[in-house]
Write an enzyme that holds these catalytic residues in place. Structure first.
Site, PDB file in Angstrom:
ATOM      1  N   HIS A 162      10.954   7.333   7.748  1.00 11.29           N
ATOM      2  CA  HIS A 162      11.086   6.352   6.802  1.00 11.29           C
ATOM      3  C   HIS A 162      12.356   5.800   7.147  1.00 11.29           C
ATOM      4  O   HIS A 162      13.375   5.893   6.400  1.00 11.29           O
ATOM      5  CB  HIS A 162      11.114   6.937   5.329  1.00 11.29           C
ATOM      6  CG  HIS A 162      11.031   5.811   4.163  1.00 11.29           C
ATOM      7  ND1 HIS A 162      10.935   4.825   4.275  1.00 11.29           N
ATOM      8  CD2 HIS A 162      10.788   6.161   2.711  1.00 11.29           C
ATOM      9  CE1 HIS A 162      11.107   4.057   3.238  1.00 11.29           C
ATOM     10  NE2 HIS A 162      10.709   4.978   2.270  1.00 11.29           N
ATOM     11  N   ARG A 199       8.887   1.504  -5.438  1.00  9.11           N
ATOM     12  CA  ARG A 199      10.408   1.397  -5.045  1.00  9.11           C
ATOM     13  C   ARG A 199      10.419   0.557  -3.727  1.00  9.11           C
ATOM     14  O   ARG A 199      10.950  -0.328  -3.624  1.00  9.11           O
ATOM     15  CB  ARG A 199      11.081   2.518  -5.044  1.00  9.11           C
ATOM     16  CG  ARG A 199      12.548   2.483  -5.025  1.00  9.11           C
ATOM     17  CD  ARG A 199      12.796   3.963  -5.174  1.00  9.11           C
ATOM     18  NE  ARG A 199      11.679   4.610  -6.022  1.00  9.11           N
ATOM     19  CZ  ARG A 199      11.963   5.128  -7.282  1.00  9.11           C
ATOM     20  NH1 ARG A 199      13.059   4.706  -7.835  1.00  9.11           N
ATOM     21  NH2 ARG A 199      11.049   5.382  -7.919  1.00  9.11           N
ATOM     22  N   THR A 200       9.813   1.168  -2.602  1.00  6.41           N
ATOM     23  CA  THR A 200      10.094   0.580  -1.384  1.00  6.41           C
ATOM     24  C   THR A 200       9.426  -0.977  -1.331  1.00  6.41           C
ATOM     25  O   THR A 200       9.922  -1.682  -0.622  1.00  6.41           O
ATOM     26  CB  THR A 200       9.494   1.463  -0.225  1.00  6.41           C
ATOM     27  OG1 THR A 200       9.825   2.878  -0.506  1.00  6.41           O
ATOM     28  CG2 THR A 200       9.646   1.093   0.863  1.00  6.41           C
ATOM     29  N   LYS A 256     -13.962  -0.528   3.469  1.00  8.19           N
ATOM     30  CA  LYS A 256     -15.449  -0.873   3.939  1.00  8.19           C
ATOM     31  C   LYS A 256     -15.315  -0.519   5.492  1.00  8.19           C
ATOM     32  O   LYS A 256     -16.510  -0.762   5.961  1.00  8.19           O
ATOM     33  CB  LYS A 256     -15.668  -2.376   3.954  1.00  8.19           C
ATOM     34  CG  LYS A 256     -15.477  -3.037   2.610  1.00  8.19           C
ATOM     35  CD  LYS A 256     -15.522  -4.491   2.534  1.00  8.19           C
ATOM     36  CE  LYS A 256     -15.574  -5.142   1.261  1.00  8.19           C
ATOM     37  NZ  LYS A 256     -15.150  -6.523   1.296  1.00  8.19           N
ATOM     38  N   ARG A 301       3.193   0.708   5.298  1.00 13.02           N
ATOM     39  CA  ARG A 301       3.420   2.112   4.998  1.00 13.02           C
ATOM     40  C   ARG A 301       1.994   2.722   5.149  1.00 13.02           C
ATOM     41  O   ARG A 301       1.035   1.850   4.882  1.00 13.02           O
ATOM     42  CB  ARG A 301       3.585   2.049   3.529  1.00 13.02           C
ATOM     43  CG  ARG A 301       3.666   3.571   2.950  1.00 13.02           C
ATOM     44  CD  ARG A 301       4.154   3.954   1.821  1.00 13.02           C
ATOM     45  NE  ARG A 301       5.628   4.073   1.904  1.00 13.02           N
ATOM     46  CZ  ARG A 301       6.413   4.513   1.233  1.00 13.02           C
ATOM     47  NH1 ARG A 301       5.770   4.867   0.044  1.00 13.02           N
ATOM     48  NH2 ARG A 301       7.673   4.627   1.189  1.00 13.02           N
TER      49      ARG A 301
END
Lengths: 314, 179
Positions: free
Chosen positions: A140, A62-63, A90, A112
């Protein structure tokens, strides 16, 4: 001439770091963008010379979609990155990863990350505007902004409203950002959920804990139902899902017992039948899909206001 | 800072009436024509023209919208200031319509250029005309010319032309400010 207003910050790292005026400016700008995204052609050319990198070190649908859509509707160039398929595996450090991306001339980073404070760390170490799209259990901010914007849209104002946030407060960045945003806008906030899922020092935020859902519902104007985050449950915080549903699941019966109509919100994704039943989630009292629509307008406003502070032409 | 009046209130009344008359000359019943005031300062002019069309020509349902061009400006991030947006209200379909843009002062033509881009988001108009109260001649950056003009003025770049509207139209004026 139009009035000149700008954000007090160069990054959106959390609601804690912005002022009430900033929030109001974002809302006023989002009002205009909401009109834009309801036009036959939903695109404006404002950010046509801005490049934005979406760095998702943690899963999101969604975000990420909402940010990407907001960026595209502002005509920005967008590059996407997800940790699963990258050099992070890595052993590259965060600063290295981001600096490599920035050397490709990226102006703004939407990130995020599973670690709280990742955005703040990045903002001190790289030369770009950072938007926090969720950092661990910390904040958030765009979710809180769109939640408060949706309350303002539905009830006229946020100030003076009573909002209860129900569920897993301990692991929830949505809860923390919502608490900051709602309090800055003058709403009163209670949290409700199993005591095992309450942060230890929640009282310091000026938030009251109400362990009984029915009492919380009787008190509030708005109930924000959080998702039970099974992926973060490293301990047994409650005996069983069935018991959680009995105590903290919102169903039609509970709503009908109230002698008023409250507004129901959910940040998504919904566990139907757990924190909220389908008949409630799909009822007229729920503004869950409005929240999603407003998310695009809010993110357009945030990106537009932050981009306007990047001076490429001095 | 010195000021000079370019138009006083009674001159403005005459000019507004002439502009309305010219609009009627070209658009007769306004059946397929719409007025769009450009935010922020073109809207006040457009509202007055709508008023005259209603009172003097009995054109009671002229369609009228407001267009904000903030998100379409070509100086975003160049001008060193953030511009706050205004409301856009286009409560009709623009497709196939004869659109008349209304603004108070025409200067470089860049706003009109942005407005033409903005209008595309609402459909494909049949044609677009431009009405302005003041035309600052010889200062255009783009090949844009008005179709209806209240008054032409020759002004040097450092000077500013300001249109003042009063609620009752009794103290309207256009002034030249030398900063």
């Amino acid at each position: 001439m139009n009035k000149m207003k700008e954000l007090s910050v160069n990054h959106l790292l959390g609601i804690k770091y912005i002022s009430e005026e900033d929030i109001q400016l974002i809302f006023e700008t989002a009002d205009h963008f909401k009109e834009v995204i309801n036009r036959p052609i939903k695109k404006v050319p404002s950010l046509r010379d801005v490049t934005i990198a979406n760095l998702f070190f943690e899963n999101s649908t969604r975000t990420r979609l909402s940010f990407e859509l907001a960026e595209k509707r502002l005509s920005a160039d967008v590059v996407n990155f997800s940790a699963a398929s990258s050099s992070v595996k890595k052993g590259e450090t965060l600063v290295d990863t981001v600096n490599n991306i920035l050397s490709m001339k990226v102006d703004l980073v939407v990130m995020r990350h599973p670690n709280p404070g990742a955005g703040i760390f990045l903002s001190k170490n790289v030369n770009a505007s950072i938007v926090n799209a969720g950092d661990g259990a910390h904040e958030h901010p765009t979710q809180a902004l769109l939640d408060a914007f949706s309350i303002r849209e539905k009830l006229g104002d946020v100030a003076g409203k009573k909002v209860v946030i129900v569920g897993d407060i301990l692991h929830s960045r949505v809860a923390l950002s919502n608490i900051f945003a709602l309090q800055k806008l003058g709403a009163s906030v209670k949290v409700c959920g199993p005591l095992t899922l309450m942060p230890k020092h929640i009282a310091h935020l000026g938030v009251e804990v109400e362990p009984n859902l029915d009492r919380a519902l009787a008190w509030c104007d708005v109930a924000n139902m959080l998702r039970v985050q099974n992926e973060r449950m490293d301990n047994s915080y409650f005996p069983s899902t069935r018991e959680y549903v009995q105590q903290y699941g919102l169903n039609l019966e509970r709503l009908q017992k109230l002698n008023k109509e409250i507004t129901i919100m959910h940040p998504g994704p919904i566990n139907r039948g757990v924190e909220i039943t389908s008949d409630v989630a799909d009822s007229n009292q729920a503004i869950i899909l409005n929240q999603v629509e407003n998310g695009v307008a809010i993110r357009m406003a945030v990106l537009y206001l932050l981009a306007s502070k990047i001076k490429n032409y001095d | 800072m010195s000021q000079k009046q370019l138009l006083n209130s009674s001159e403005m009344t005459v000019t507004l009436q002439r502009l309305a008359c010219q609009l009627v000359e070209n658009h007769t019943t306004f059946q397929n024509s719409v007025l769009i005031g450009l935010q922020p300062r073109g809207v006040a002019l457009a509202e007055r023209l709508v008023e005259i069309l209603k009172n003097d020509y009995d054109l009671t349902d002229v369609e009228f919208g407001k267009l904000d061009i903030t998100f379409y400006r070509d100086d975003f991030r160049r001008s060193g200031k953030v511009l706050e947006a205004n409301t856009t209200e286009i409560p009709f379909v623009v497709d196939g319509k004869r659109v008349i843009f209304i603004d108070d002062v025409l200067y470089t033509g860049r706003s009109i250029n942005s407005a033409l881009t903005a209008l595309q988001s609402f459909g494909r108009p049949l044609e677009v005309e431009l009405l302005c109260l003041i035309d600052r001649r010889f200062s255009r950056h783009l090949p844009i010319q008005p179709d209806y003009v209240g008054k032409h003025v020759d002004v040097i770049n450092e000077e500013k032309v300001k249109v003042n509207w009063s609620e009752d139209n009794k103290e309207n004026s256009v002034i030249l400010i030398d900063e």
